[in-house]
Design an enzyme around this catalytic site. Structure first.
Site, PDB file in Angstrom:
ATOM      1  N   TYR A 141       1.166  -1.589   0.866  1.00 24.38           N
ATOM      2  CA  TYR A 141       0.165   0.249  -0.103  1.00 24.38           C
ATOM      3  C   TYR A 141       0.910   1.481   0.232  1.00 24.38           C
ATOM      4  CZ  TYR A 141      -4.330  -2.910   1.056  1.00 24.38           C
ATOM      5  OH  TYR A 141      -5.192  -3.692   0.706  1.00 24.38           O
ATOM      6  N   LYS A 192       2.866 -15.522   1.613  1.00 21.74           N
ATOM      7  CA  LYS A 192       3.062 -15.732  -0.006  1.00 21.74           C
ATOM      8  C   LYS A 192       4.705 -16.705   0.274  1.00 21.74           C
ATOM      9  CE  LYS A 192       0.540 -17.274  -2.730  1.00 21.74           C
ATOM     10  NZ  LYS A 192      -0.566 -18.726  -2.645  1.00 21.74           N
ATOM     11  N   ASP A 224      -3.972 -17.813   1.022  1.00 15.45           N
ATOM     12  CA  ASP A 224      -4.813 -18.408  -0.156  1.00 15.45           C
ATOM     13  C   ASP A 224      -5.437 -19.729   1.395  1.00 15.45           C
ATOM     14  OD1 ASP A 224      -2.194 -19.482  -0.079  1.00 15.45           O
ATOM     15  OD2 ASP A 224      -2.823 -20.744  -1.816  1.00 15.45           O
ATOM     16  N   ASP A 248      -5.321  -6.259   5.620  1.00 14.93           N
ATOM     17  CA  ASP A 248      -6.748  -5.475   5.460  1.00 14.93           C
ATOM     18  C   ASP A 248      -8.276  -7.042   4.568  1.00 14.93           C
ATOM     19  OD1 ASP A 248      -8.823  -4.042   4.425  1.00 14.93           O
ATOM     20  OD2 ASP A 248      -7.397  -3.382   2.606  1.00 14.93           O
ATOM     21  N   ASP A 252     -10.734  -8.331   7.579  1.00 15.67           N
ATOM     22  CA  ASP A 252     -12.268  -8.223   7.558  1.00 15.67           C
ATOM     23  C   ASP A 252     -13.511  -9.716   6.809  1.00 15.67           C
ATOM     24  OD1 ASP A 252     -12.112  -5.298   7.089  1.00 15.67           O
ATOM     25  OD2 ASP A 252     -13.117  -4.916   5.518  1.00 15.67           O
TER      26      ASP A 252
END
Ligand code: NAD
Length: 357
Positions: A141, A192, A224, A248, A252
Site C-alpha cells: 500500500y 505467500k 490462500d 486488510d 474483514d
C-alpha cells in the site's frame, strides 16, 4: 502516575457510543483505582465545522501528549461533498500517520451468547476469539515506485511495489508475539512465501524473533490457505500476524465471522504501545442521534486501551466479563437483537455494563 486519555467522539453515533465508554471508565476510576485523566476534543466533520479542518493542530498536539486516544467514528452525509483534503477521514489518517501507528490489532471475538448472529454454524464460531495483528504503515500500500505508465507499444501498465524491510517485520512480529504471550501463546504468521520473496524474508524474520519467545508455538500459513481455514475451522487460531494487504482482507473476513459489526473493537499501536482505540464500524449516520447504536465495540476498545496502553489487563478482563454478564441477561441493542431477548437503547446498554461491573 496519572495517565492521560484523549477522547475524540467524532461524528454520527460517535458521541453516543464514546459517552458510554467514558461512563464505564469513570466507574473504574471510582471503584478500581483507575488513575486516568480524560480530555475531550473534536475530530472529523465536527472539527471541520469549527476549525475548517478535520483535525486541528492543537488536537494533534494533545494526541501526541496523551498516553492513549479513544475515538468514536468520523464521517457523514453532511461532509461528503467537501474537497478530499478536508474530508472527515483525513483527520483519522493524520492521527494514524503522525502518531506512527504501525500495528493494527483487530480482535474477532464472538461471545457465545451471540453465536446465532453469525452466518456460519454456531458450533463452528461459538466462543471464537482471534486477534489479527496487521502491519499498517508498510507493504504494497505504501511501496515505491507505484503508478500507471504507458509502455512503448501504447498500452497502459499499472504497477505497485511490495516491499518490507527487516526492521518493519521485526517490530510487528514483536507486537504479535507479545500479544500471544498475553493470550493462548499460539501465533500463525500469514504469508505467500512460495511466490513472493518479500514474504519469504518475512517468514525468516518471524522465525528469528520467535527465538525470543520460546513459549509461543509458531506456525506459518500461506494466505490462500489462511482465508480458507478462517471459514473452515476458525477456532484453530489464536493470534495471526501478517502484512498490510493480507491483513486488510483477512481481518474483514474474520470480523464477519462474528456477524455483528457493533461488537468489534480495534487498536492501532506505535513502538511504545501508545495507541489509538476505536470501534471497527463507521459513524452510522442512518441511526445517529437516536440512542439506538450498540456501544459495546467502543467499550471493548476501551478495554483494549486498558490492556495495551494503560497496563491494566485486570480491568480489561473486568469489562469483558461485565459485557458477557449483560449478554447473559438477554440485553441487546437492535443490531444484535434476536427473538426472546430484551431490546435496549445505547445508553441503557452502557448503564447495564456499569451495573455489571
Ligand atoms: P457504518 O459502519 O457506519 O454503518 C454500516 C451499517 O452498520 C449501518 O446500517 C449502521 O447503522 C450499522 N452500524 C454501524 N455501527 C453500528 C453500531 N455501533 N450499532 C448499530 N448499528 C451499527 O459504515 P458506512 O455506512 O459504510 O459508513 C458511514 C460513515 O462512516 C461514512 O461517512 C464512512 O466514511 C464512515 N466510516 C468511518 C469509519 C471510521 O471512523 N473509522 C469507518 C468506516 C466508515
Amino acid at each position: 502516575m496519572t495517565k492521560n486519555v484523549l477522547i475524540l467522539p467524532g461524528d454520527g453515533i460517535g458521541p453516543e457510543i464514546t459517552a458510554e465508554a467514558v461512563k464505564v471508565l469513570n466507574k473504574l476510576v471510582e471503584t478500581d483505582g483507575l488513575d486516568i485523566a480524560m480530555e475531550e476534543d473534536l475530530v472529523g466533520g465536527a472539527a471541520y465545522d469549527v476549525h475548517g479542518v478535520p483535525l486541528a493542530d492543537e488536537t494533534m498536539d494533545k494526541a501526541h501528549n496523551a498516553d492513549a486516544v479513544l475515538l468514536g467514528a468520523v464521517g457523514g452525509y453532511k461532509w461528503e461533498s467537501l474537497d478530499i483534503s478536508v474530508r472527515p477521514e483525513k483527520g483519522l489518517l493524520r492521527l494514524r500517520k503522525e502518531m506512527g501507528l504501525f500495528a493494527n490489532l483487530r480482535p474477532a471475538v464472538l461471545f457465545p451468547q451471540l453465536a446465532s448472529a453469525s452466518t456460519l454454524k454456531p458450533e463452528i464460531v461459538a466462543g471464537l476469539d482471534i486477534l489479527i495483528v496487521r502491519e499498517l504503515t508498510g507493504g504494497i500500500y505504501f511501496g515505491q515506485p507505484r503508478g500507471i505508465r504507458t509502455l512503448e507499444n501504447g498500452e497502459r501498465q499499472g504497477y505497485n511495489t511490495y516491499v518490507y524491510s527487516e526492521s518493519e517485520v521485526k517490530r510487528i512480529a514483536h507486537v504479535a508475539f507479545q500479544a500471544a504471550m498475553k493470550r493462548n501463546k499460539k501465533l500463525t504468521s500469514v504469508d505467500k512465501a512460495n511466490v513472493l520473496e518479500v514474504t519469504e524474508m518475512w517468514r525468516e524474520v518471524v522465525d528469528e524473533v520467535a527465538k525470543e519467545y520460546p513459549e509461543v508455538e509458531v506456525k506459518h500459513m500461506y494466505v490462500d490457505n489462511a482465508a480458507m481455514q478462517l471459514v473452515l475451522n476458525p477456532k484453530q487460531f489464536d493470534v495471526m500476524v501478517t502484512g498490510n494487504m493480507f491483513g486488510d482482507i483477512l481481518s474483514d473476513e474474520a470480523s464477519m465471522l462474528t456477524g455483528s459489526i457493533g461488537m468489534l473493537a480495534s487498536a492501532s499501536l506505535d513502538e511504545n504501545n501508545k495507541g489509538m482505540y476505536e470501534p471497527s464500524h463507521g459513524s452510522a449516520p442512518d441511526i445517529a442521534g437516536q440512542n439506538k447504536a450498540n456501544p459495546l465495540a467502543t467499550i471493548l476498545s476501551a478495554a483494549m486501551m486498558l490492556r495495551y496502553s494503560l497496563g491494566r489487563e485486570d480491568l480489561a478482563v473486568k469489562i469483558e466479563d461485565a459485557i458477557s454478564k449483560v449478554l447473559d441477561q438477554g440485553l441487546r441493542t437492535g443490531d444484535i437483537w434476536s427473538e426472546g431477548c430484551t431490546q435496549v437503547t445505547c445508553s441503557e446498554m452502557g448503564d447495564a455494563v456499569v451495573a455489571a461491573l
